[in-house]
Scaffold this motif. Structure first.
Motif, PDB file in Angstrom:
ATOM      1  N   LEU A   5       0.830  -1.201   0.000  1.00  0.00           N
ATOM      2  CA  LEU A   5       0.000   0.000   0.000  1.00  0.00           C
ATOM      3  C   LEU A   5       0.870   1.258   0.000  1.00  0.00           C
ATOM      4  CD1 LEU A   5      -2.958   0.832  -0.035  1.00  0.00           C
ATOM      5  CD2 LEU A   5      -2.909   0.909   2.455  1.00  0.00           C
ATOM      6  N   ARG A   6       2.037   1.186   0.669  1.00  0.00           N
ATOM      7  CA  ARG A   6       3.041   2.254   0.656  1.00  0.00           C
ATOM      8  C   ARG A   6       2.439   3.641   0.893  1.00  0.00           C
ATOM      9  NH1 ARG A   6       8.183   1.482  -3.360  1.00  0.00           N
ATOM     10  NH2 ARG A   6       8.735  -0.624  -2.741  1.00  0.00           N
ATOM     11  N   LEU A   7       2.056   3.919   2.117  1.00  0.00           N
ATOM     12  CA  LEU A   7       1.462   5.205   2.429  1.00  0.00           C
ATOM     13  C   LEU A   7       2.504   6.315   2.475  1.00  0.00           C
ATOM     14  CD1 LEU A   7      -1.137   4.194   5.154  1.00  0.00           C
ATOM     15  CD2 LEU A   7      -1.421   4.384   2.680  1.00  0.00           C
ATOM     16  N   VAL A   8       2.130   7.474   1.954  1.00  0.00           N
ATOM     17  CA  VAL A   8       2.979   8.658   1.905  1.00  0.00           C
ATOM     18  C   VAL A   8       2.402   9.699   2.857  1.00  0.00           C
ATOM     19  CG1 VAL A   8       3.855  10.521   0.446  1.00  0.00           C
ATOM     20  CG2 VAL A   8       3.618   8.194  -0.484  1.00  0.00           C
ATOM     21  N   THR A   9       3.258  10.321   3.673  1.00  0.00           N
ATOM     22  CA  THR A   9       2.809  11.297   4.660  1.00  0.00           C
ATOM     23  C   THR A   9       3.129  12.715   4.211  1.00  0.00           C
ATOM     24  OG1 THR A   9       3.230   9.677   6.410  1.00  0.00           O
ATOM     25  CG2 THR A   9       2.904  11.953   7.089  1.00  0.00           C
ATOM     26  N   ASN A  10       2.171  13.610   4.406  1.00  0.00           N
ATOM     27  CA  ASN A  10       2.350  15.027   4.136  1.00  0.00           C
ATOM     28  C   ASN A  10       2.081  15.794   5.428  1.00  0.00           C
ATOM     29  OD1 ASN A  10       2.467  17.564   2.602  1.00  0.00           O
ATOM     30  ND2 ASN A  10       0.250  17.625   2.919  1.00  0.00           N
ATOM     31  N   TYR A  11       2.878  16.830   5.699  1.00  0.00           N
ATOM     32  CA  TYR A  11       2.730  17.582   6.945  1.00  0.00           C
ATOM     33  C   TYR A  11       2.297  19.029   6.716  1.00  0.00           C
ATOM     34  CZ  TYR A  11       5.130  13.604   9.013  1.00  0.00           C
ATOM     35  OH  TYR A  11       5.483  12.331   9.414  1.00  0.00           O
ATOM     36  N   ASN A  12       1.750  19.322   5.559  1.00  0.00           N
ATOM     37  CA  ASN A  12       1.298  20.671   5.239  1.00  0.00           C
ATOM     38  C   ASN A  12      -0.217  20.664   5.083  1.00  0.00           C
ATOM     39  OD1 ASN A  12       0.701  23.199   4.127  1.00  0.00           O
ATOM     40  ND2 ASN A  12       2.598  23.260   2.930  1.00  0.00           N
ATOM     41  N   LYS A  13      -0.909  21.264   6.036  1.00  0.00           N
ATOM     42  CA  LYS A  13      -2.370  21.259   6.004  1.00  0.00           C
ATOM     43  C   LYS A  13      -2.919  21.924   4.743  1.00  0.00           C
ATOM     44  CE  LYS A  13      -4.422  22.028   9.916  1.00  0.00           C
ATOM     45  NZ  LYS A  13      -5.024  22.707  11.100  1.00  0.00           N
ATOM     46  N   ASP A  14      -2.191  22.913   4.231  1.00  0.00           N
ATOM     47  CA  ASP A  14      -2.647  23.626   3.034  1.00  0.00           C
ATOM     48  C   ASP A  14      -2.590  22.750   1.788  1.00  0.00           C
ATOM     49  OD1 ASP A  14      -3.088  25.924   4.517  1.00  0.00           O
ATOM     50  OD2 ASP A  14      -1.070  26.702   4.169  1.00  0.00           O
ATOM     51  N   GLN A  15      -1.874  21.633   1.869  1.00  0.00           N
ATOM     52  CA  GLN A  15      -1.742  20.749   0.712  1.00  0.00           C
ATOM     53  C   GLN A  15      -2.624  19.502   0.807  1.00  0.00           C
ATOM     54  OE1 GLN A  15       2.436  19.914   0.176  1.00  0.00           O
ATOM     55  NE2 GLN A  15       2.962  22.054  -0.242  1.00  0.00           N
ATOM     56  N   MET A  16      -3.523  19.457   1.775  1.00  0.00           N
ATOM     57  CA  MET A  16      -4.437  18.328   1.872  1.00  0.00           C
ATOM     58  C   MET A  16      -5.370  18.317   0.669  1.00  0.00           C
ATOM     59  SD  MET A  16      -5.509  18.333   5.901  1.00  0.00           S
ATOM     60  CE  MET A  16      -4.314  17.913   7.185  1.00  0.00           C
ATOM     61  N   LEU A  17      -5.518  17.142   0.068  1.00  0.00           N
ATOM     62  CA  LEU A  17      -6.315  17.027  -1.136  1.00  0.00           C
ATOM     63  C   LEU A  17      -7.470  16.042  -0.954  1.00  0.00           C
ATOM     64  CD1 LEU A  17      -3.432  16.797  -3.778  1.00  0.00           C
ATOM     65  CD2 LEU A  17      -4.760  18.831  -3.152  1.00  0.00           C
ATOM     66  N   ARG A  18      -8.405  16.125  -1.848  1.00  0.00           N
ATOM     67  CA  ARG A  18      -9.524  15.182  -1.890  1.00  0.00           C
ATOM     68  C   ARG A  18      -8.977  13.756  -1.973  1.00  0.00           C
ATOM     69  NH1 ARG A  18     -12.975  13.149  -6.200  1.00  0.00           N
ATOM     70  NH2 ARG A  18     -15.158  13.077  -5.499  1.00  0.00           N
ATOM     71  N   GLY A  19      -9.441  12.885  -1.083  1.00  0.00           N
ATOM     72  CA  GLY A  19      -8.964  11.510  -1.064  1.00  0.00           C
ATOM     73  C   GLY A  19      -7.840  11.271  -0.081  1.00  0.00           C
ATOM     74  N   ASP A  20      -7.341  12.315   0.575  1.00  0.00           N
ATOM     75  CA  ASP A  20      -6.328  12.147   1.615  1.00  0.00           C
ATOM     76  C   ASP A  20      -6.981  11.633   2.902  1.00  0.00           C
ATOM     77  OD1 ASP A  20      -4.187  12.946   0.113  1.00  0.00           O
ATOM     78  OD2 ASP A  20      -4.064  14.965   0.951  1.00  0.00           O
ATOM     79  N   ILE A  21      -6.195  10.929   3.718  1.00  0.00           N
ATOM     80  CA  ILE A  21      -6.632  10.517   5.051  1.00  0.00           C
ATOM     81  C   ILE A  21      -6.063  11.527   6.037  1.00  0.00           C
ATOM     82  CG2 ILE A  21      -6.742   8.656   6.736  1.00  0.00           C
ATOM     83  CD1 ILE A  21      -7.901   7.948   3.969  1.00  0.00           C
ATOM     84  N   VAL A  22      -6.928  12.132   6.834  1.00  0.00           N
ATOM     85  CA  VAL A  22      -6.509  13.167   7.779  1.00  0.00           C
ATOM     86  C   VAL A  22      -6.821  12.709   9.198  1.00  0.00           C
ATOM     87  CG1 VAL A  22      -6.905  14.945   6.044  1.00  0.00           C
ATOM     88  CG2 VAL A  22      -8.718  14.406   7.694  1.00  0.00           C
ATOM     89  N   TYR A  23      -6.353  13.504  10.166  1.00  0.00           N
ATOM     90  CA  TYR A  23      -6.534  13.100  11.565  1.00  0.00           C
ATOM     91  C   TYR A  23      -6.966  14.283  12.418  1.00  0.00           C
ATOM     92  CZ  TYR A  23      -5.599  10.843  16.077  1.00  0.00           C
ATOM     93  OH  TYR A  23      -5.722  10.306  17.334  1.00  0.00           O
TER      94      TYR A  23
END
Length: 242
Positions: free
Chosen positions: A121-139
């Motif tokens: 599945l190889r999940l990729v992490t992003n730490y910029n809230k401004d770059q959250m996109l449709r289909g992202d998993i958030v917390y």
């Protein structure tokens, strides 16, 4: 820094898979699957076996795609917590994106429990809230949750639109409603609000596209099942089988 140049095919694959993640989240919301803590999880025994820790182990001889799809077809037989729901959503989206044959080839011996997921599945992490996109998993984190209710320490959710999220157990709603729901489960007297963290994750779309064409390293489909890998999402650590 050299900016990555992605092909039109790669961009199209990502767009379609993000659409599928959103569709899968909506489908799980409508499936009838319940929210439950690990102690109260349940599954369809025809395809899955519930383990002592409340995880769901795919039964021998069951195709992985069949096991995942049954959750959406017979949701009333299933109950699990929100992190498991996120992995299930991404598995279904992966099936739609790469096809059942490739999914069954690479995603074997599935075990659904918290943030455990197959290495492919190889999940990729992003730490910029401004770059959250449709289909992202958030917390959404609830730092002052009631100690007696660890299940309310936060909510994993799929971002569906600009301010619309799917959280298993909460449903499809806005960030404001999710935060309000978490705030109802704070320690007595606490004024520290829950909040949407900067962290988001999504599958490695480029890698999954390679799985769909069979252009991966040979070891990816011949890995051993005895290894354990540690993953960290938000403030908690997890173990998953590969």
């Amino acid at each position: 820094m050299v900016k990555e140049v992605r092909s039109p095919d790669a961009l199209d694959f990502e767009r379609k898979m993000r659409d599928s993640i959103v569709e899968s989240a909506e489908a799980l919301n409508n499936s009838g699957a319940d929210f439950a803590t690990f102690d109260e999880s349940r599954c369809n025994p025809q395809f899955w076996t519930r383990t002592d820790i409340g995880g769901l182990q795919l039964n021998a001889g069951v195709a992985p795609s069949v096991g995942i799809k049954d959750i959406f077809q017979n949701g009333h037989l299933y109950a699990f917590e929100c992190a498991t729901a996120m992995v299930i959503v991404m598995y279904r989206a992966t099936i739609e994106a790469i096809g059942e044959e490739a999914f069954n080839r690479y995603f074997k011996d599935l075990f659904l429990w918290d943030w455990n997921y197959d290495e492919n599945l190889r999940l990729v992490t992003n730490y910029n809230k401004d770059q959250m996109l449709r289909g992202d998993i958030v917390y959404f984190r609830n730092p002052d949750h009631a100690p007696s209710k660890p299940e309310w320490q936060g909510e994993n959710a799929v971002k569906l639109e600009e301010d619309l999220y799917y959280g298993h157990g909460i449903g499809i709603t806005t960030a404001e409603v999710i935060i309000a729901s978490l705030n109802e489960e704070r320690s007595p007297g606490s004024n520290t609000s829950a909040f949407l963290t900067n962290e988001s994750i999504h599958p490695d779309f480029n890698y999954l596209q390679r799985l769909s064409t069979g252009s991966v390293l040979p070891m990816a489909e011949n890995r051993g099942s005895e290894c354990t890998v540690f993953s960290r999402i938000g403030t908690r650590s997890y173990i998953y089988k590969i």
